[in-house]
Design an enzyme around this catalytic site. Sequence first.
Site, PDB file in Angstrom:
ATOM      1  N   GLY A   1       0.708  -1.217   0.037  1.00 36.95           N
ATOM      2  CA  GLY A   1      -0.113   0.122   0.525  1.00 36.95           C
ATOM      3  C   GLY A   1       0.902   1.335   0.351  1.00 36.95           C
ATOM      4  O   GLY A   1       1.939   0.943   0.391  1.00 36.95           O
TER       5      GLY A   1
ATOM      6  N   GLY B   1      -1.521   2.804   6.258  1.00 35.13           N
ATOM      7  CA  GLY B   1      -1.498   1.788   7.478  1.00 35.13           C
ATOM      8  C   GLY B   1      -1.512   0.662   7.269  1.00 35.13           C
ATOM      9  O   GLY B   1      -1.741  -1.008   8.214  1.00 35.13           O
TER      10      GLY B   1
ATOM     11  N   ARG C   1       5.576  -4.920   2.902  1.00 43.95           N
ATOM     12  CA  ARG C   1       5.722  -4.732   2.032  1.00 43.95           C
ATOM     13  C   ARG C   1       6.737  -6.137   1.203  1.00 43.95           C
ATOM     14  O   ARG C   1       6.738  -6.701   2.289  1.00 43.95           O
ATOM     15  CB  ARG C   1       6.443  -2.806   0.823  1.00 43.95           C
TER      16      ARG C   1
ATOM     17  N   ILE D   1       2.367   4.995   1.296  1.00 45.49           N
ATOM     18  CA  ILE D   1       3.133   5.746   2.302  1.00 45.49           C
ATOM     19  C   ILE D   1       1.996   6.385   3.146  1.00 45.49           C
ATOM     20  O   ILE D   1       0.917   6.808   2.543  1.00 45.49           O
ATOM     21  CB  ILE D   1       3.954   6.736   1.952  1.00 45.49           C
TER      22      ILE D   1
ATOM     23  N   GLU E   1       9.124  -3.173   7.303  1.00 45.83           N
ATOM     24  CA  GLU E   1       9.943  -2.452   6.677  1.00 45.83           C
ATOM     25  C   GLU E   1      11.297  -1.784   7.615  1.00 45.83           C
ATOM     26  O   GLU E   1      11.140  -1.032   8.356  1.00 45.83           O
ATOM     27  CB  GLU E   1       8.893  -1.434   5.823  1.00 45.83           C
TER      28      GLU E   1
HETATM   29  N1  LIG Z   1      -7.481   4.106   9.671  1.00 40.96           N
HETATM   30  C1  LIG Z   1      -6.688   4.599  10.381  1.00 40.96           C
HETATM   31  N2  LIG Z   1      -7.122   5.738  10.397  1.00 40.96           N
HETATM   32  C2  LIG Z   1      -6.660   6.783  11.218  1.00 40.96           C
HETATM   33  N3  LIG Z   1      -4.919   7.147  10.894  1.00 40.96           N
HETATM   34  C3  LIG Z   1      -4.488   5.788  11.235  1.00 40.96           C
HETATM   35  C4  LIG Z   1      -5.892   4.453  10.243  1.00 40.96           C
HETATM   36  N4  LIG Z   1      -4.387   3.684  10.248  1.00 40.96           N
HETATM   37  C5  LIG Z   1      -2.918   4.485  10.711  1.00 40.96           C
HETATM   38  N5  LIG Z   1      -3.280   5.671  10.788  1.00 40.96           N
HETATM   39  C6  LIG Z   1      -2.522   6.284  11.805  1.00 40.96           C
HETATM   40  O1  LIG Z   1      -1.526   6.956  10.146  1.00 40.96           O
HETATM   41  C7  LIG Z   1      -0.646   6.866  10.406  1.00 40.96           C
HETATM   42  C8  LIG Z   1       0.411   6.344   9.636  1.00 40.96           C
HETATM   43  O2  LIG Z   1      -0.011   4.793   9.660  1.00 40.96           O
HETATM   44  P1  LIG Z   1       1.090   3.121   9.502  1.00 40.96           P
HETATM   45  O3  LIG Z   1       0.439   2.186   9.735  1.00 40.96           O
HETATM   46  O4  LIG Z   1       2.551   3.895   9.840  1.00 40.96           O
HETATM   47  O5  LIG Z   1       1.523   3.945   7.757  1.00 40.96           O
HETATM   48  P2  LIG Z   1       2.451   3.029   6.727  1.00 40.96           P
HETATM   49  O6  LIG Z   1       2.865   1.811   8.037  1.00 40.96           O
HETATM   50  O7  LIG Z   1       1.572   2.491   5.913  1.00 40.96           O
HETATM   51  O8  LIG Z   1       2.881   3.786   6.610  1.00 40.96           O
HETATM   52  C9  LIG Z   1       0.104   6.837  11.940  1.00 40.96           C
HETATM   53  O9  LIG Z   1      -0.313   7.502  12.414  1.00 40.96           O
HETATM   54  C10 LIG Z   1      -1.276   6.239  12.107  1.00 40.96           C
HETATM   55  O10 LIG Z   1      -1.398   6.018  13.771  1.00 40.96           O
HETATM   56  O1  LIG Z   2      11.524   1.079  -1.862  1.00 40.84           O
HETATM   57  C1  LIG Z   2      10.855   1.921  -1.343  1.00 40.84           C
HETATM   58  C2  LIG Z   2       9.901   1.277  -0.324  1.00 40.84           C
HETATM   59  C3  LIG Z   2      10.224   2.544   0.683  1.00 40.84           C
HETATM   60  N1  LIG Z   2      10.257   4.472   0.413  1.00 40.84           N
HETATM   61  C4  LIG Z   2       9.867   5.077   1.418  1.00 40.84           C
HETATM   62  C5  LIG Z   2       8.590   5.120   1.578  1.00 40.84           C
HETATM   63  C6  LIG Z   2       8.522   6.208   2.888  1.00 40.84           C
HETATM   64  O2  LIG Z   2       8.603   7.504   2.852  1.00 40.84           O
HETATM   65  C7  LIG Z   2       9.302   5.150   3.636  1.00 40.84           C
HETATM   66  C8  LIG Z   2       8.025   4.612   3.564  1.00 40.84           C
HETATM   67  O3  LIG Z   2       7.195   3.749   4.191  1.00 40.84           O
HETATM   68  P1  LIG Z   2       5.795   3.498   4.414  1.00 40.84           P
HETATM   69  O4  LIG Z   2       5.104   3.175   3.405  1.00 40.84           O
HETATM   70  O5  LIG Z   2       5.881   4.676   5.189  1.00 40.84           O
HETATM   71  O6  LIG Z   2       5.920   2.209   5.225  1.00 40.84           O
HETATM   72  O7  LIG Z   2      10.425   5.520   2.313  1.00 40.84           O
HETATM   73  C9  LIG Z   2      11.026   4.547  -1.125  1.00 40.84           C
HETATM   74  O8  LIG Z   2      10.892   5.575  -0.696  1.00 40.84           O
HETATM   75  N2  LIG Z   2      11.368   3.380  -1.126  1.00 40.84           N
END
Ligand SMILES: Nc1ncnc2c1ncn2[C@@H]1O[C@H](COP(=O)(O)OP(=O)(O)O)[C@@H](O)[C@H]1O
Ligand SMILES: O=c1ccn([C@H]2C[C@H](O)[C@@H](COP(=O)(O)O)O2)c(=O)[nH]1
Length: 283
Positions: free
Chosen positions: A75, A80, A152, A77, A99
């Site tokens: 998914g 969730g 991922r 950036i 990751e």
């Molecule tokens: N369903 C949701 N509704 C609102 N905020 C969320 C939800 N899921 C995650 N968050 C918040 O959004 C931000 C990004 O979530 P995260 O799980 O770290 O995403 P990712 O790992 O895909 O980058 C965090 O601050 C998290 O607490």
């Molecule tokens: O291949 C990649 C994978 C991730 N990134 C970057 C994108 C985000 O800034 C962070 C971590 O991703 P999350 O979705 O918050 O887990 O790393 C990238 O540039 N290249």
Amino acid sequence: MLRVQSSGWQGCPVGPFCDEMRPLAALRNLGRPLLVALGYGRAEPRYFHLQCGQRRSGKIMQNGSRKKTVICIEGNIASGKTTCLEYFSKTPNIEVITEPVTQWRNVQGHNLLGLMYQDSSRWGITLQTYVQLTMLDMHTRPMMLPVRMMERSILSAKYIFVENLYRSGKMPEPDYVVLTEWFDWIMKNMTISVDLIVYLQLSPKTCYERVKMRCREEEKIIPLDYLEAIHNLHEEWLIKRTRFTVPAPVLVINADDDLQNMIRQYEEHRDCILTPDNIQRCL
Ligand SMILES: Nc1ncnc2c1ncn2[C@@H]1O[C@H](COP(=O)(O)OP(=O)(O)O)[C@@H](O)[C@H]1O
Ligand SMILES: O=c1ccn([C@H]2C[C@H](O)[C@@H](COP(=O)(O)O)O2)c(=O)[nH]1
């Protein structure tokens, strides 16, 4: 809302030795043919396991051991993914691999993620080369429990982030070609096992709000159109399937929901997610 996409997967069961294989061990085994690519074309090659020559339907491996399951959470950036992994990490017999962002932020004192966001034309290739290595390490780490859920994959690193840098003119073609040859070598010679992809699908605007809310220092400069480009590539890969191979069935979960509804969706589909053999019944 939840949908399941059927898979174009040709089958690549994990051989008995595969969980033990680490990148260096594999390099020592270069002479041993692990996988054969079935037909190169516009799309990426597909892989079939030579040693066992079977499709990935049975739960018992040829050596009698139980087949282990690998689920990749994909998914945009801040869609969730980490929150999803945290939720499932409470389930017994599941190992969760997040990751390795911390590693990307400190490679012997160098913050590759930060450098990439400051100047993606200069540092995009550097970050993605390192991402590819750390993702390979994640995929080839020995599995301790029957189910592995990982954030991922080496596939999305290539099909989403490398592709985006290249298409946006931030990665010169020679860099793209070299990284692609490395990626193809890995896919041909290593076992990258994926049984199910869970795609957290949501609007780039919601991601934008969550990126702001999470407030990761390096990501403060991310504009909405970057998240739109990353979203479109996910759709191209996992929904439209116009270019790259999708290596496993895809479960699409609407991740625009609030946390409570996300948990409800995870519970509703727990069986499909944790037992990918059940996925056909969810179709
Ligand atoms: N369903 C949701 N509704 C609102 N905020 C969320 C939800 N899921 C995650 N968050 C918040 O959004 C931000 C990004 O979530 P995260 O799980 O770290 O995403 P990712 O790992 O895909 O980058 C965090 O601050 C998290 O607490
Ligand atoms: O291949 C990649 C994978 C991730 N990134 C970057 C994108 C985000 O800034 C962070 C971590 O991703 P999350 O979705 O918050 O887990 O790393 C990238 O540039 N290249």
